[in-house]
Design a protein around this motif. Structure first.
Motif: not given
Length: 532
Positions: A317-320, A323-326
């Motif tokens: 879900x962080x791919x959305x 800020x956090x997809x890295x």
């Protein structure tokens, strides 16, 4: 993307003919009535929306900005839910527990779903996907000599298939695969999605196993983190590899795979005459919320020709989030990815996707060409027949709730949801890392919303380190959780990990929670643990 029934998705479609006293089968199987209705609609230019009720106009959905267009900015994105939906949801959230508190009172609910998705999940569960021309949708047009469009009609089941295909394509685009190319399917959960990945990898390298069994392959070995989900081990057992041929990889103090250990164990396996075939990288481990270094692992997989799978069931879900997809950097190099919207994104159970970078391998692995179910001579493009790609036959309509939830929240809405949960976890971490009576399980800020810590009651804080202190501390988290359940105020999970005694694992996926709820949590832990 397209919508069903425009914005008013709760509208009940009814036949235009009077029912009178006809029975159910008579009402739904009047061929003359259906042909007449079809011809009447086909006589008009169905692309002309001007004289149409707004509910039936063709709409294009841009997932990226729906939330920004200004539906309710609070947690419960009601949008245009029907009165019945609103009534059902209000009844649910204001129902009382035995402690007299509402079911979704934030201090006791750290995970969540939305009313839009819950209502559609219930509705999809009650549908049997009948063929009904009153539930039509245009899926393709082509110009004829008269310059009039030719309409293809599909059953409601095919509408769900289109929803699934379009949503999976969007998920593949977010992963980073060019133009969203590839394949995928929704499965009953992350464990099954991970099993798919092992099956597909085996078929890719040794396709004859499909017909001849494991005797057609050498001794194959798989690799996964010692902190990975147990479903990889279960897949090894269920698919005939054997759990002894699943090699566990060492991790650092944060729970991340050490790439050098992977390469050393690959070399050792080859020296023993085994064939390294599959590596699972975890994006968001169950306990620590750790993200394995995907780029470094991908380099090793390419060097030794192994399939790379990323288990993003929890962390996908962080791919959305921009800020956090890295934290999933390198995921685009994976051959397959598991992504569970029913976890961090709040979609109701069950909603899990297995996404594959190479088109065709999923079908090749699972297809049995059962012509009596998946007829090759249908009137529409049979590539939309996804049933033969699945390991099961009948499938639940998991896509419906996710598709409509995405329409309601938009990509921006999911991003805000995820960012807020991670912000709350950061707040908890900074609040307790230097607070008296608390001790972090590992140094450094958590990568995900998993905040792991011990609470040391006053009675054991000054005890010297040793077996007696460990035994007492091991009992603290279970006792405090039991007291929380009895008082009905909140609840936090706990578990041991390796040689570490029981610790609290606080996980937040509910954006309705606030900093005051975090303050309440720490105060409650201290209140209940004061006399232990």
């Amino acid at each position: 993307m397209f919508g069903i029934g425009g914005d008013d998705s709760n509208h009940s479609f009814q036949s235009s003919a009077p029912c009178n006293n006809l029975g159910f089968l008579q009402k739904n199987n009047n061929l003359e009535e259906k042909i007449s209705s079809f011809k009447e609609r086909s006589s008009k230019d169905l692309l002309d929306n001007s004289d149409r009720d707004s509910r039936f106009r063709r709409t294009e959905t841009d997932f990226s900005n729906l939330f920004a267009r200004g539906r309710c900015p609070d947690y419960f994105h009601y949008g245009k839910c029907s009165q019945l939906c609103s009534f059902c949801w209000r009844w649910w959230i204001f129902s009382q527990t035995t402690s007299g508190r509402p079911l979704t009172d934030p201090p006791r609910s750290w995970t969540s779903t939305t009313p839009t998705s819950c209502w559609r999940a219930w509705r999809a569960s009650t549908w049997s996907c009948p063929t009904n021309l009153n539930l039509w949708k245009q899926v393709r047009t082509e110009e004829t000599e008269s310059s009039r469009p030719v309409i293809e009609w599909i059953s409601i089941g095919s509408v769900f298939v289109l929803m699934e295909q379009l949503t999976l394509k969007k998920m593949r685009e977010i992963i980073g695969w060019p133009d969203g190319e590839g394949d995928g399917i929704f499965s009953p959960g992350g464990a099954i999605s991970n099993m798919y990945s092992v099956m597909i990898a085996r078929y890719k390298f040794f396709p004859e196993v499909k017909t001849k069994g494991m005797t057609a392959a050498p001794r194959l070995v798989l690799f996964t983190s010692e902190h990975s989900h147990y479903s990889i081990k279960k897949a090894s057992a269920a698919l005939g590899f054997g759990t002894e041929n699943l090699i566990l990889l060492s991790t650092d103090e944060r729970g991340r795979v050490i790439p050098a250990d992977l390469e050393a164990k690959v070399i050792d396996a080859k020296a023993r005459g085994c064939v390294p075939m599959f590596v699972n990288a975890t994006a968001g481990s169950t306990v620590y919320g750790a993200f394995d270094p995907i780029h470094e692992i991908a380099d090793i997989c390419e060097k030794y020709n192994m399939w790379l799978h990323v288990d993003g069931a929890w962390g996908g879900g962080l791919l959305m989030s921009r800020k956090h997809r890295h934290k999933l950097c390198g995921v685009e190099r994976a051959n397959s990815v598991t992504w569970n919207p029913h976890k961090m994104m709040g979609v109701p159970l069950q909603c899990s996707a297995i996404l594959v970078r190479e088109r065709g391998v999923l079908s090749g692995c699972n297809s049995m060409c059962a012509g009596y179910l998946f007829q090759p001579d249908k009137q529409y493009d049979v590539s939309y027949d996804t049933g033969d790609k699945a390991i099961q036959c009948g499938r639940h309509v998991d896509i419906f709730k996710f598709w409509l939830m995405w329409k309601a929240k938009g990509t921006i809405g999911f991003e805000q949801h995820i960012d807020k949960c991670l912000d709350l976890s950061h707040y908890l971490y900074t609040k307790i890392k230097g607070r008296e009576g608390y001790q972090m399980v590992f140094d450094g800020e958590p990568q995900h919303t998993n905040v792991c810590f011990w609470y040391l009651p006053p009675g054991i804080r000054d005890m010297p380190d040793g077996q007696e202190k460990r035994e007492k501390l091991h009992k603290v988290a279970p006792k405090i959780k039991a007291l929380m359940m009895e008082s009905g105020t909140t609840m936090v999970g706990y578990q041991p990990q390796g040689d570490k005694v029981n610790f609290f694992r606080m996980v937040i996926s509910n954006p309705a929670a606030t900093r005051s709820d975090i303050d309440f949590l720490t105060d409650e832990i201290e209140r209940l643990g004061q006399d232990l």
